[in-house]
Design an enzyme around this catalytic site. Structure first.
Site, short mmCIF file in Angstrom:
data_model
loop_
_atom_site.label_atom_id
_atom_site.label_comp_id
_atom_site.label_asym_id
_atom_site.label_seq_id
_atom_site.Cartn_x
_atom_site.Cartn_y
_atom_site.Cartn_z
N ASN A 7 -2.75 -5.58 1.41
CA ASN A 7 -2.27 -4.63 1.69
C ASN A 7 -0.97 -5.80 0.45
O ASN A 7 -0.56 -6.16 1.54
CB ASN A 7 -1.97 -4.11 2.90
CG ASN A 7 -0.28 -3.69 3.24
OD1 ASN A 7 0.11 -3.21 2.34
ND2 ASN A 7 0.19 -3.71 3.71
N LYS A 9 1.88 -4.44 0.05
CA LYS A 9 3.12 -4.27 0.69
C LYS A 9 4.45 -3.36 -1.10
O LYS A 9 3.97 -3.41 -2.31
CB LYS A 9 4.30 -5.00 1.16
CG LYS A 9 2.89 -5.03 2.26
CD LYS A 9 3.80 -6.11 3.27
CE LYS A 9 2.61 -6.73 4.83
NZ LYS A 9 3.46 -6.35 6.27
N HIS A 93 1.54 2.75 9.49
CA HIS A 93 1.46 0.78 8.89
C HIS A 93 2.59 0.62 9.56
O HIS A 93 3.88 1.58 10.19
CB HIS A 93 1.48 0.45 7.70
CG HIS A 93 2.00 -1.20 7.85
ND1 HIS A 93 2.92 -2.15 7.67
CD2 HIS A 93 0.86 -1.65 7.50
CE1 HIS A 93 2.42 -2.74 8.38
NE2 HIS A 93 1.90 -2.90 7.40
N GLU A 95 5.21 -0.99 9.43
CA GLU A 95 6.53 -1.13 8.83
C GLU A 95 7.22 0.12 8.66
O GLU A 95 8.67 1.03 8.61
CB GLU A 95 6.57 -1.68 7.33
CG GLU A 95 6.17 -3.46 7.88
CD GLU A 95 5.38 -4.47 6.91
OE1 GLU A 95 5.51 -3.51 6.12
OE2 GLU A 95 5.03 -5.17 7.44
N GLU A 163 -2.65 -4.63 14.14
CA GLU A 163 -1.97 -5.05 13.95
C GLU A 163 -1.32 -5.58 14.79
O GLU A 163 0.26 -4.46 15.09
CB GLU A 163 -1.52 -4.70 12.21
CG GLU A 163 -2.85 -4.37 11.05
CD GLU A 163 -2.16 -4.78 9.59
OE1 GLU A 163 -2.61 -5.40 9.25
OE2 GLU A 163 -0.86 -3.71 9.58
N GLY A 169 3.52 -10.99 8.84
CA GLY A 169 4.29 -11.33 8.25
C GLY A 169 4.99 -12.77 9.26
O GLY A 169 6.21 -13.78 8.52
N SER A 209 -0.91 -11.88 10.08
CA SER A 209 -0.57 -13.36 9.58
C SER A 209 -1.78 -13.84 9.42
O SER A 209 -2.25 -14.82 9.92
CB SER A 209 -0.07 -14.41 10.52
OG SER A 209 1.69 -13.75 10.37
P1 PGA Z 1 0.70 -10.71 7.06
O1 PGA Z 1 0.35 -8.12 7.02
O2 PGA Z 1 -0.49 -10.62 6.94
O3 PGA Z 1 1.97 -10.38 6.00
O4 PGA Z 1 1.40 -10.12 8.46
C1 PGA Z 1 -0.47 -7.87 7.51
C2 PGA Z 1 0.46 -6.05 6.92
O5 PGA Z 1 1.11 -5.58 7.42
O6 PGA Z 1 -0.99 -5.48 6.63
#
Ligand code: PGA
Length: 247
Positions: A7, A9, A93, A95, A163, A169, A209
């Site tokens: 992803n 983003k 997601h 976010e 997640e 992140g 992460s």
């Molecule tokens: P990240 O994001 O691996 O940077 O923690 C995962 C995601 O949001 O799908």
């Protein structure tokens, strides 16, 4: 076979996205795993139509709106994403939920829109740190799954991604026991809704992460069928290492 999804983003505009494909060199990657990237909408068509992309690297959209067309400035509909080359759609997601205020009802509509457009929905669920501390992990993720389940069951195929919000992140990852417990709860609810045999065919991805150093271990947890990778999917070399970690 695992599913390894990246992803991106809000990273990699069209030129950078095509640059990624050149450096990723999928042609030289002897992997039987299912690979998907989710570029930002502005780069979707460039990635999907690039001759640097091997058909083994599938493409998805990070977000859709549920109406097919109309006066919805700034939005992308599911049929348009499909037309631009997407085969998958991330829905819900964290976010989207926590930065943009998407509700369970929004995710339900988006899943249904994805299915109508023949996009494979990837429903993301996950608890916040406060919810985890309050012992509400299972309650939250099953509520998020239940809200979208009607639409998901109408799909020819769908995926779920667990997640935990506190792991996205942040460099924090769930322990194997945390991941196995959450994935087991999700699998159990899918089994109740669609039967054990069908539920076993739904890939449940872990995200938060994931990096080359922890990918193999996370993928060894019970009911973890792959990973959804944010930050570590932006660099072609690190994404390759995660694919390699899947064996
Ligand atoms: P990240 O994001 O691996 O940077 O923690 C995962 C995601 O949001 O799908």
């Amino acid at each position: 076979m695992a599913v390894i999804a990246g992803n991106w983003k809000m990273h990699h505009g069209p030129a950078a996205a095509v640059g990624f494909l050149s450096d990723f060199e999928i042609g030289s990657l002897p992997s039987a795993h299912e690979l998907i990237v989710f570029p930002p909408t502005a780069s979707l068509h460039a990635v999907a139509s690039s001759d640097r992309r091997d058909a083994r690297l599938q493409v998805g959209v990070q977000n859709i709106y549920w109406e097919a067309a109309g006066a919805f400035t700034g939005e992308t509909s599911a049929p348009m994403a499909a037309d631009a080359g997407a085969s998958f759609a991330l829905v819900g997601h964290s976010e989207r939920r926590h930065v943009f205020g998407e509700t369970d009802e929004d995710t339900r509509r988006k899943v249904e829109a994805a299915v109508r457009a023949n996009l494979v929905p990837v429903l993301c669920v996950g608890e916040t740190l406060d919810e985890r501390r309050a012992g509400r992990v299972e309650q939250v993720i099953l509520r998020q799954l239940d809200a979208a389940l009607g639409g998901l069951r109408a799909a020819k195929r769908f995926l779920v991604a667990y997640e935990p919000v506190w792991a996205i992140g942040t460099g924090e990852t769930a322990t194997l026991a945390d991941a196995a417990s959450a994935h087991g709860s999700l699998r159990g609810r899918l089994a109740e809704a669609m039967g054990v045999a069908s539920s076993a065919t739904v890939p449940i991805l872990y995200g938060g992460s994931v990096k080359p150093a922890n990918a193999a271990e996370l993928m060894s947890a019970a009911d973890v069928d792959g990973v959804l990778v944010g930050g570590a999917s932006l660099d072609p070399a690190s994404f390759r290492e995660i694919v390699d970690a899947a064996g």
